[in-house]
Enzyme design. Structure first.
Site, PDB file in Angstrom:
ATOM      1  N   CYS A  45     -12.859   1.688  16.008  1.00 30.94           N
ATOM      2  CA  CYS A  45     -11.671   0.837  15.870  1.00 30.94           C
ATOM      3  C   CYS A  45     -10.783   0.778  17.091  1.00 30.94           C
ATOM      4  O   CYS A  45     -10.077  -0.207  17.261  1.00 30.94           O
ATOM      5  CB  CYS A  45     -10.881   1.205  14.621  1.00 30.94           C
ATOM      6  SG  CYS A  45     -10.002   2.754  14.687  1.00 30.94           S
ATOM      7  N   MET A  46     -10.733   1.793  17.940  1.00 31.01           N
ATOM      8  CA  MET A  46      -9.801   1.679  19.054  1.00 31.01           C
ATOM      9  C   MET A  46     -10.310   2.252  20.369  1.00 31.01           C
ATOM     10  O   MET A  46      -9.549   2.395  21.315  1.00 31.01           O
ATOM     11  CB  MET A  46      -8.435   2.258  18.696  1.00 31.01           C
ATOM     12  CG  MET A  46      -8.460   3.568  17.955  1.00 31.01           C
ATOM     13  SD  MET A  46      -8.298   4.992  18.947  1.00 31.01           S
ATOM     14  CE  MET A  46      -9.813   5.575  19.415  1.00 31.01           C
TER      15      MET A  46
ATOM     16  N   GLY B  58      -5.467   1.136  13.489  1.00 32.53           N
ATOM     17  CA  GLY B  58      -5.674   0.891  12.070  1.00 32.53           C
ATOM     18  C   GLY B  58      -5.556   2.129  11.209  1.00 32.53           C
ATOM     19  O   GLY B  58      -5.400   2.032   9.994  1.00 32.53           O
ATOM     20  N   GLN B  59      -5.639   3.305  11.827  1.00 28.89           N
ATOM     21  CA  GLN B  59      -5.637   4.548  11.053  1.00 28.89           C
ATOM     22  C   GLN B  59      -4.387   5.372  11.380  1.00 28.89           C
ATOM     23  O   GLN B  59      -3.833   5.267  12.470  1.00 28.89           O
ATOM     24  CB  GLN B  59      -6.892   5.357  11.357  1.00 28.89           C
ATOM     25  CG  GLN B  59      -8.173   4.620  10.984  1.00 28.89           C
ATOM     26  CD  GLN B  59      -9.398   5.509  11.151  1.00 28.89           C
ATOM     27  OE1 GLN B  59      -9.711   6.289  10.282  1.00 28.89           O
ATOM     28  NE2 GLN B  59     -10.075   5.383  12.274  1.00 28.89           N
TER      29      GLN B  59
ATOM     30  N   MET C   1      -7.984  -4.829  15.992  1.00 30.45           N
ATOM     31  CA  MET C   1      -9.444  -4.848  15.938  1.00 30.45           C
ATOM     32  C   MET C   1     -10.075  -6.095  16.570  1.00 30.45           C
ATOM     33  O   MET C   1     -11.209  -6.053  17.037  1.00 30.45           O
ATOM     34  CB  MET C   1      -9.923  -4.746  14.488  1.00 30.45           C
ATOM     35  CG  MET C   1      -9.556  -3.459  13.808  1.00 30.45           C
ATOM     36  SD  MET C   1     -10.022  -2.040  14.774  1.00 30.45           S
ATOM     37  CE  MET C   1      -8.477  -1.197  14.850  1.00 30.45           C
TER      38      MET C   1
ATOM     39  N   LYS D 294       0.838  -1.202   0.000  1.00 31.14           N
ATOM     40  CA  LYS D 294       0.000   0.000   0.000  1.00 31.14           C
ATOM     41  C   LYS D 294       0.873   1.252   0.000  1.00 31.14           C
ATOM     42  O   LYS D 294       0.592   2.219  -0.699  1.00 31.14           O
ATOM     43  CB  LYS D 294      -0.957  -0.007   1.195  1.00 31.14           C
ATOM     44  CG  LYS D 294      -2.090  -1.001   1.035  1.00 31.14           C
ATOM     45  CD  LYS D 294      -3.153  -0.847   2.096  1.00 31.14           C
ATOM     46  CE  LYS D 294      -2.687  -1.287   3.447  1.00 31.14           C
ATOM     47  NZ  LYS D 294      -2.439  -2.728   3.578  1.00 31.14           N
TER      48      LYS D 294
END
Lengths: 795, 98
Positions: A163-164, A376-377, A339, A79
């Site tokens: 997500c967190m 995740g971000q 997650m 990515k």
């Protein structure tokens, strides 16, 4: 030498330097043919890799791993490789557009800003912002100040809630303060890496490559994969322990039970640095109540290996194996999770229990030896957690419910006393429920502004949380984004945004590392920075006489001045990049908030020089700035007093001790039954990031993974008469979708389980997922619900 | 003409690594650098992005390749980086500009 030859030699030199782990003086490849290089963190996940971005003719033309970046040491994943191409999808949004009938028609920025301001002015308490962990730190800070310091309603929440949020509540309940004590350095030193429902080979590949690299050099590193399905990561694991969904709680308790039963817990560490905590009345609580060591032991009594085996499906022998590892003082054990643990209806509890196992066994505070949650971000930590864009939070670890914290913020923002509302705003699920409920029925949000996220695709149970609002005439949806998405499709107003190196920015990654970059290319058409959009609307409200847009001296909330002391009208986009650096001014203001919880940030200029710095960052006697690798550890953390060894200086029990929690196993809210006999789990794949709005525009990534699928076990497929590639209908109590079946693919679900990735806009799997959430963190569980499968037709 | 510098990590003992690097070196468009333990620098040079993609996939499929990471990518002379044949996006998601 011609240019091609030069580029080829440059590529070989970069690869050789990275392969040989050579120390390098230069972060970027040599400049050639007008290519100018500058640093930026990658746009995608929470790892926080630094890339060098090559720009020529106003376009990004080259990407290289930053050789001076400690996170990735000059390497990038697939990515990161394509991050430059993500800017150049053919359908970038380039003009503001308003919905008229079934179409979106262009309008001017001036009209768009005015439209938003008028709606807010009409009903400020009915306005909400929904952002993300992809907001840059200055963007999130501006939005936060606008809502909480300006509109006084606190209705702002990031998708990071999805997500967190459970990691946040886990850290706060255990240490009294959010975010990991340890860092990625652990991966270079751990003897054992335990993955709790985590698949770093696909989700955090650059971090996983540290492990692969160590093994390839002959180091003995044990990898234990605790999961509910086989993944690419499993192929590298020494032990794969497949557990029944939700029973990870029991496994953690089983380890703790054995540490006590066998006397292998770290008595000195526990007696010196820990207390015990539980939810005394059985009701969920962030801080809980104290319990004695004996009561803790008694609570764990029933979690024998045999009982845990019965609940989880993991053999008693494997539970004993885990406990023996934790019982060895001379091993260094790193736990990683993301997650699988956080998106859990008992996510807070499971986070606490992982910390508890490490604290109980003394595997804490040494390089390679501690619990490390991943995000995740790219700025879930920096923007959502540290800036405090969650509905209950204020900057720097403060909360709206605390009068003292509100007063501090009002002073730092120079606001009149009482401006900040003490009532927490709507968290994500509640916000969208309020937006999707008729105003007459109590739905108190009528205007919702989404920035940097795609909720129509990513909200759980989207048919309940998102869709109804689109049928309600008085509900107005504003969406700022870079590409058309499921959410822009439904928007009443679309605002085109600048992306990544089309603007200045700052991110904060999973290991407390704050990173900075400068704008390198212009955004397409009329696309503009999200922070500018917020400031422009705030200014329009100021001009309309809305009192909240003024500080107590009457100055604009986002008053900025140049080096000569002259106010700069940054709400005029022509002046946004000019005599002031808006990011720097916002960051320097925000930085003042960071010391209360010992999350000290350095001046902006230090981040310009560095490849990120891990807070707390404190100034040495010689004027230089020092980052912190390990918190709460003497000699590492500048706030630990000499002679203490460890000091949990934000302890909820006010005695410098961490809390070892007991939380029982509790069954999930929905489990397979006769009608819906399968477990359904959702998640990501290597090639696509989240809802695929960027990565699906990159042809190589899209070709590599063109669409979603349902992964299922061969025997389940055979019983249903399904073969690879056949279409299957997946149904839950919330919806139905058709997907091609993939058996024996890169992942492998056990019998009775399904996995569907969520990146594909053609098949919105979140129309099927649950919106039940952790009662403390309010984070929904995307990882388990009950489903059934039927064959549709042969492909 | 996209050009990529990769670091390919190969598992196994020296003979296994030698076999894998032999296979890698035989791929069209691939140039190998000097092996550093289990890590091999690899440069991939192709005429277009689609061809590049095929070579990268071939590199990852070589038996023994554990990891394939990017160190450098240049696509300065790729005319239309968003081009190439890909399936249609969801109908109706595109927004007209007029």
């Amino acid at each position: 030498m011609d240019r091609r030859e030069f580029v080829k030699l440059t590529a070989m030199a970069a690869a050789t330097a990275a392969a040989a782990r050579l120390p390098v003086a230069d972060a970027a490849p040599p400049a050639s043919d007008g290519v100018r290089w500058d640093k930026a963190p990658c746009r995608f996940c929470g790892t926080g890799c630094h890339v060098q971005v090559g720009v020529k003719g106003g376009r990004v033309v080259s990407i290289a791993g930053d050789r001076q970046a400690p996170v990735n040491n000059g390497l990038l994943c697939v990515k990161g490789y394509h991050v430059g191409l993500a800017l150049y999808g053919r359908d970038r949004l380039t003009r503001p557009m308003r919905k008229q009938g079934d179409k979106h028609v262009p309008i001017s920025w001036d009209s768009a800003v005015d439209l938003i301001a008028q709606r807010i002015k009409k009903n400020p308490s009915g306005f909400a912002m929904y952002g993300s962990g992809q907001w840059t730190i200055p963007e999130g800070y501006a939005a936060q100040k606008f809502i909480k310091g300006g509109l006084s309603n606190n209705h702002i929440d990031p998708n990071a809630r999805l997500c967190m949020a459970s990691a946040v509540t886990g850290f706060i309940g255990t240490y009294g303060v959010d975010e990991p004590a340890s860092c990625y350095d652990d991966l270079d030193a751990a003897d054992v890496i335990i993955l709790w429902g985590n698949n770093p080979a696909e989700m955090h590949p650059v971090l996983f490559s540290r492990f692969i690299d160590r093994r390839s050099r002959g180091e003995r590193v044990k990898l234990i994969d605790l999961g509910t399905r086989r993944t690419r990561t499993t192929a590298f694991a020494d032990h794969y322990l497949c557990f029944k969904p939700q029973t990870d709680l029991a496994i953690a308790n089983g380890i703790a039970h054995l540490l006590l039963r066998d006397g292998t817990y770290d008595k000195a560490f526990v007696e010196g640095h820990c207390n015990f905590r539980h939810e005394a009345d059985g009701k969920p609580h962030l801080f809980g109540a104290p319990m004695t060591f004996d009561a803790y032991r008694k609570a764990l009594d029933k979690y024998t290996p045999e009982y845990v085996e019965k609940l989880s499906g993991v053999s008693a022998a494997d539970i004993v194996m885990l406990a023996k590892l934790f019982g060895q003082r001379d091993l260094r054990i790193t736990s990683l999770w993301c997650m699988g643990v956080n998106q859990h209806t008992r996510g807070t509890a499971l986070n606490r229990l992982i910390h508890a196992v490490h604290l109980l066994s003394g595997h804490f505070g040494k390089k390679g030896d501690g619990p490390q949650s991943l995000t995740g971000q790219p700025s879930a930590c920096g923007t959502a957690r540290e800036v405090g864009t969650l509905a209950h939070a204020l900057p720097g670890g403060r909360i709206v419910a605390n009068p003292g914290h509100r007063k501090q913020c009002e002073e730092l923002w120079n606001l009149p006393e009482g401006r900040i509302n003490g009532k927490p705003g709507h968290h994500t699920v509640a916000m969208w429920e309020a937006f999707s409920t008729p105003t007459s029925g109590g739905g108190d949000i009528d205007t919702l502004w989404v920035q940097v996220t795609n909720p129509a695709h990513s909200l759980p149970n989207a048919g309940k949380l998102f869709k109804p609002s689109r049928e309600l005439a008085d509900k107005f949806l504003i969406v700022s984004d870079v590409y058309p998405t499921e959410t822009t499709r439904e928007a009443d107003l679309i605002l085109p945004s600048a992306m990544w190196v089309e603007k200045n920015g700052m991110f904060g990654n999973s290991e407390r590392r704050t990173q900075q970059w400068f704008k390198m290319v212009d955004p397409p058409g009329e696309a503009r920075d999200d922070a500018w959009q917020t400031i422009a609307v705030a200014r329009r409200l100021y001009d309309l006489g809305v009192e909240g847009m003024r500080d107590k001296d009457g100055k604009f909330l986002f008053h900025m001045q140049d080096e000569h002391g002259h106010e700069v009208p940054v709400w005029d986009f022509r002046r946004y990049y000019g005599s002031v650096n808006v990011d720097e001014q916002l960051f320097e203001e925000y930085r003042k908030f960071s010391r209360l919880k010992h999350k000290d940030l350095a001046p902006y200029a230090e981040y310009v020089k560095a490849r990120g710095l891990r807070w707390p960052v404190v100034q040495r006697g010689d004027g230089t700035w020092r980052e912190t690798s390990y918190r709460f550890v003497e000699g590492e953390d500048p706030y630990v007093a000499k002679g203490k060894g460890f000091q949990f200086y934000h302890s909820t029990s006010k005695d410098d001790r961490a809390q070892i929690w007991f939380n029982p196993y509790e069954p999930p809210p929905e489990a397979p039954d006769a009608e819906y006999p399968f477990w359904l789990c959702t998640g990501r794949v290597l090639e696509h990031w989240h809802t695929g709005t960027m990565t699906m525009r990159v042809p190589p990534l899209r070709r590599a993974m063109p669409g979603a699928y349902v992964e299922m076990h061969r025997l389940d497929a055979r019983k249903l008469g399904l073969e690879n590639g056949d279409m299957a209908a997946i149904e839950t109590r919330r919806g139905r979708l058709e997907l091609p079946v993939w058996i024996g693919g890169r992942g492998a679900a056990p019998e009775g389980s399904l996995f569907v990735p969520f990146f594909d806009e053609h098949v919105l799997i979140n129309e099927l997922t649950l919106h039940e959430h952790c009662p403390i963190s309010k984070e929904p569980d995307y990882k388990k619900c009950a489903a059934r499968v039927m064959a549709v037709r042969r492909a | 003409m996209p050009t990529t510098g990769l670091v390919v990590t190969i598992e196994g003992d020296e003979p296994s690594i030698a076999i894998a690097t032999g296979v890698l070196g035989a791929l069209a468009g691939v140039t190998l650098g000097t092996l550093h333990g289990a890590r091999c620098p690899v440069v991939v040079e192709t005429d277009d992005l689609a061809g590049h993609e095929r070579v990268l996939q071939a590199v990852q499929r070589v038996s023994g390749v554990l990891a394939c990471e990017l160190a450098f990518a240049d696509f300065s002379d790729v005319q239309d980086p968003a081009g190439g044949r890909v399936g249609p996006r969801r109908e109706g998601v595109q927004h007209g500009s007029s």
